[in-house]
Design a protein around this motif. Structure first.
Motif, mmCIF file in Angstrom:
data_model
loop_
_atom_site.group_PDB
_atom_site.id
_atom_site.type_symbol
_atom_site.label_atom_id
_atom_site.label_comp_id
_atom_site.label_asym_id
_atom_site.label_seq_id
_atom_site.Cartn_x
_atom_site.Cartn_y
_atom_site.Cartn_z
ATOM 1 N N PRO A 1 0.808 -1.217 0.000
ATOM 2 C CA PRO A 1 0.000 0.000 0.000
ATOM 3 C C PRO A 1 0.839 1.264 0.000
ATOM 4 N N GLU A 2 2.067 1.180 0.480
ATOM 5 C CA GLU A 2 2.924 2.362 0.495
ATOM 6 C C GLU A 2 3.137 2.885 -0.925
ATOM 7 N N THR B 1 -9.109 0.302 -1.526
ATOM 8 C CA THR B 1 -7.802 0.014 -2.112
ATOM 9 C C THR B 1 -6.785 0.856 -1.364
ATOM 10 N N SER B 2 -5.576 0.939 -1.860
ATOM 11 C CA SER B 2 -4.596 1.762 -1.159
ATOM 12 C C SER B 2 -4.506 3.127 -1.813
ATOM 13 N N GLU B 3 -3.684 3.987 -1.247
ATOM 14 C CA GLU B 3 -3.352 5.244 -1.908
ATOM 15 C C GLU B 3 -2.543 4.957 -3.173
ATOM 16 N N TYR C 1 -2.286 -2.737 -6.004
ATOM 17 C CA TYR C 1 -3.585 -2.129 -5.704
ATOM 18 C C TYR C 1 -4.093 -1.325 -6.889
ATOM 19 N N GLY D 1 1.278 1.566 -3.666
ATOM 20 C CA GLY D 1 0.129 1.272 -4.520
ATOM 21 C C GLY D 1 0.319 0.018 -5.350
#
Ligand code: K7E
Ligand code: CUA
Length: 658
Positions: free
Chosen positions: A82-83, A591-593, A88, A85
């Protein structure tokens, strides 16, 4: 790894390496004079080496500097991140596609840097995934995963991913025997029916693209580690293996019966010739081949359908077994290519085979029977010698340029330095605790850069401030330039550090990519100016073509989205400066950033579920006005007739020019 030794550690740990709390101070403080100076990299200075350390069950590959041990970056490979993306956003999701569908996690073990003429060339680093068998290729210009190929007919992709000395192949072997093809049979029918695969994956010399050239169908032993021949033994590949018993249950006991297991020696050059002559057969399989395109900033996943399989009987004279005591783990070849070292986990001595003797034994047909038609060479005919009682539980060996080998001992928790020719121990140093792999930059090539060695440990215990039941994983840095190994530094690592690959910094730092040129951006959904940013409805899909630049989005007010829509944010970072990524986050998005590098485009999907006005913002503190980098999406009810409207500063972007 830990469980294999459980029964032995109980006994030996007590006497050898479980420090009493009172004695721990003295063992920790055993540093000579200027260790601090040797690892100190002053503010603003650079480290001398890059170290790429596998994340094990994190599925990633982390980048550190040596000698400082500072963590620079975690490169997402087999797991979503997630850091960044990764896995994601729509562009990178195909990287994690497999024949089992989308697999968001992996177990990464052995990184290996590409070579030319047996020397590190710093183009790519490869790494294997153990669980859902895959090999990844990572660019050493962008430090991003650019390709992942799944390995069919494989399970427990552990004796992987090691490259031959001109990066002709990256090689992958199976740890678990399986029915090939997979089918519904009784597990107790393992023996003789379960098989293993050794896969030779061609690396395109220009762009690095991988393709499976051939797969060798082997007996169902557990192929644990492997290394290429080099120099005189270039053209051969060596695989250690345990479970020559072909046990299918309680392997800790049942696969520890035979006094000797094997190292398989594979003459891949010879197999290449056989394949050219049409030997082998095509098999129907299914495996994903995922490639990242740096121009479109998008990965594609293709399902491949065929693999070329050679049986040992198709390639007479190309595969031999070297008897090796006892359940060997590491299989390492020295820089000259002459010595092949098998680290028998349960053996009292370490076994060193001679490549020259092996060739002679093959010529003399010095065989000791066969296994499934593969000749077993006589132990005495191939063995160079043994290193008697060097330590307990040898796992892995690396080399320096001075004829020395460094072997890790899990049970006696130490690194032992020994001379490969004389088979004499020169030095030993405790590690804290229970070391697995070790790494000397270039230590598995013809040209090691032998100033430093890192030991990667399985148990950390009292070395750091406690952080609850789970303590950090750890590496230890040694100076190996002198006669004695000198411990310089402990540093924590991410996940479980299995293997690592190191390279002098100057070989990579100047070619490291700084930005992606906007004019080269061929992403189909990129918009390269604010004036081109726009919002388009296609049925229940809303496509937002958005730009980001310090310190706003265009557009930043969007209306006309409805509950039940699928909203695609196609976002392009217009910056063309080094180190100015922008991020994007949407409230409630499942979702993530997104973290988008200068010149790049990424796509996030959001499915709004509730009526309202919902904010988004930049996640990366990019300027003094980063906090102002924000916007809103108005979401109306499902059947509402709110028209699509998008503005920046209450104007439609680009409208003035018309
Ligand atoms: Cu940890 Cu190479 Cu997977 Cu030995 S392996 S320790
Ligand atoms: Cu852009 Cu913060």
């Amino acid at each position: 790894m830990k469980s294999i030794f459980a029964f032995l550690t109980v006994a030996v740990f007590l006497v050898s390496c479980n420090p009493a709390p009172t004695s721990s101070k003295s063992s920790k403080g055993a540093l000579t004079s200027n260790a601090a100076e040797k690892v100190y990299v002053a503010p603003g200075e650079y480290d001398d080496y890059y170290a790429f350390i596998s994340g094990g069950f994190s599925g990633q590959l982390a980048v550190y500097g040596l000698p400082s041990g500072r963590l620079f970056r975690v490169i997402p490979v087999f797991s979503q991140d997630p850091e960044k993306g990764y896995g994601y956003n729509e562009e990178t999701k195909p990287m994690l596609n497999t024949s089992h569908g989308f697999v968001p996690w992996g177990d990464s073990h052995h990184p290996d840097i590409s070579q030319t003429d047996g020397v590190l060339d710093g183009r790519w680093v490869f790494i294997n995934e153990n669980n859902t068998p895959r090999i990844a290729r990572i660019s050493l210009e962008t430090f991003e995963t650019v390709e992942i190929i799944e390995i069919p007919n494989s399970a427990g992709n552990h004796s992987s991913s090691f490259v031959t000395e001109n990066s002709e192949y990256v090689v992958a072997g199976t740890r678990f025997g399986i029915p090939i093809p997979q089918r519904d049979i009784s597990i107790s029918d393992y023996k003789g029916n379960f098989k293993a695969s050794l896969s030779f994956i061609k690396i395109d010399p220009e762009d690095g693209e991988m393709s499976i050239a051939f797969q060798i169908r082997m007996p169902g032993f557990d192929y644990d580690l492997s290394h290429p021949g080099r120099g005189k033994s270039h053209g051969w590949f060596f695989f250690s293996m345990y479970n020559s018993e072909e046990a299918h249950s309680l392997l800790e006991v049942n696969a520890s019966q035979n006094d000797k297991d094997f190292i398989a020696a594979v003459n891949w050059k010879k197999i290449e010739e056989y394949v050219k002559q049409g030997k082998g057969h095509k098999e129907k399989v299914k495996y994903a081949h995922n490639i990242w395109d740096d121009d479109t900033h998008t990965a594609t996943s293709t399902m491949e359908k065929e693999v070329l399989v050679v049986n040992p009987e198709d390639v007479p004279g190309a595969i031999y077994f070297l008897p090796t005591p006892k359940s060997p783990h590491g299989c390492d070849v020295d820089p000259t290519g002459e010595y092949i070292i098998g680290n028998g986990k349960l053996a009292a001595a370490m076994t060193v085979h001679s490549f020259t003797k092996m060739l002679k034994a093959i010529e003399d047909k010095a065989f000791d029977g066969d296994k499934y038609g593969i000749p077993i060479l006589k132990f005495e005919a191939v063995n160079y010698g043994t290193l008697v009682q060097p330590g307990l539980g040898p796992l892995h060996t690396e080399f320096d340029t001075r004829g020395n080998a460094y072997t890790t001992f899990f049970i006696s928790s130490e690194v032992v330095k020994w001379n490969v020719k004389d088979l004499k121990v020169i030095d030993r140093h405790p590690v804290y605790y229970s070391v697995g792999h070790l790494m000397i930059p270039g230590g598995n090539s013809r040209k090691p850069f032998d100033k430093y060695m890192i030991a990667m440990n399985k148990i950390t215990k009292d070395r750091y401030l406690p952080t609850g039941p789970e303590v950090c994983q750890s590496a230890q840095l040694f100076d190996i330039s002198g006669d004695k190994m000198e411990l310089l530094l402990d540093f924590p690592t991410i996940g479980e550090p299995h293997y690592a690959a190191g390279i002098p910094a100057e070989m990579l730092m100047d070619k490291s990519k700084k930005i992606y040129k906007l004019e080269d951006n061929k992403h189909p959904d990129a918009v390269k100016t604010e004036a081109d940013s726009k919002v388009i409805r296609k049925g229940n899909e809303v496509h937002i073509y958005m730009t980001m630049i310090r310190s706003h989005f265009s557009p930043d007010n969007i209306e006309g989205v409805k509950v039940g829509d699928k909203v695609f944010f196609h976002i392009t970072n217009l910056e063309q400066d080094y180190d100015v990524p922008h991020g994007f986050a949407m409230i409630g998005a499942n979702t993530s950033e997104e973290l988008i590098m200068p010149g790049r485009t990424a796509t996030m999907v959001w499915e709004p579920k509730e009526v309202g006005v919902w904010p988004f913002y930049c996640t990366d503190f990019c300027s003094a006005l980063h906090q102002e980098m924000q916007g809103y999406v108005r979401v109306s009810a499902k059947g509402a007739n709110t028209p699509i409207k998008y503005t920046l500063d209450d104007e439609v972007p680009g409208e003035e020019e018309e």
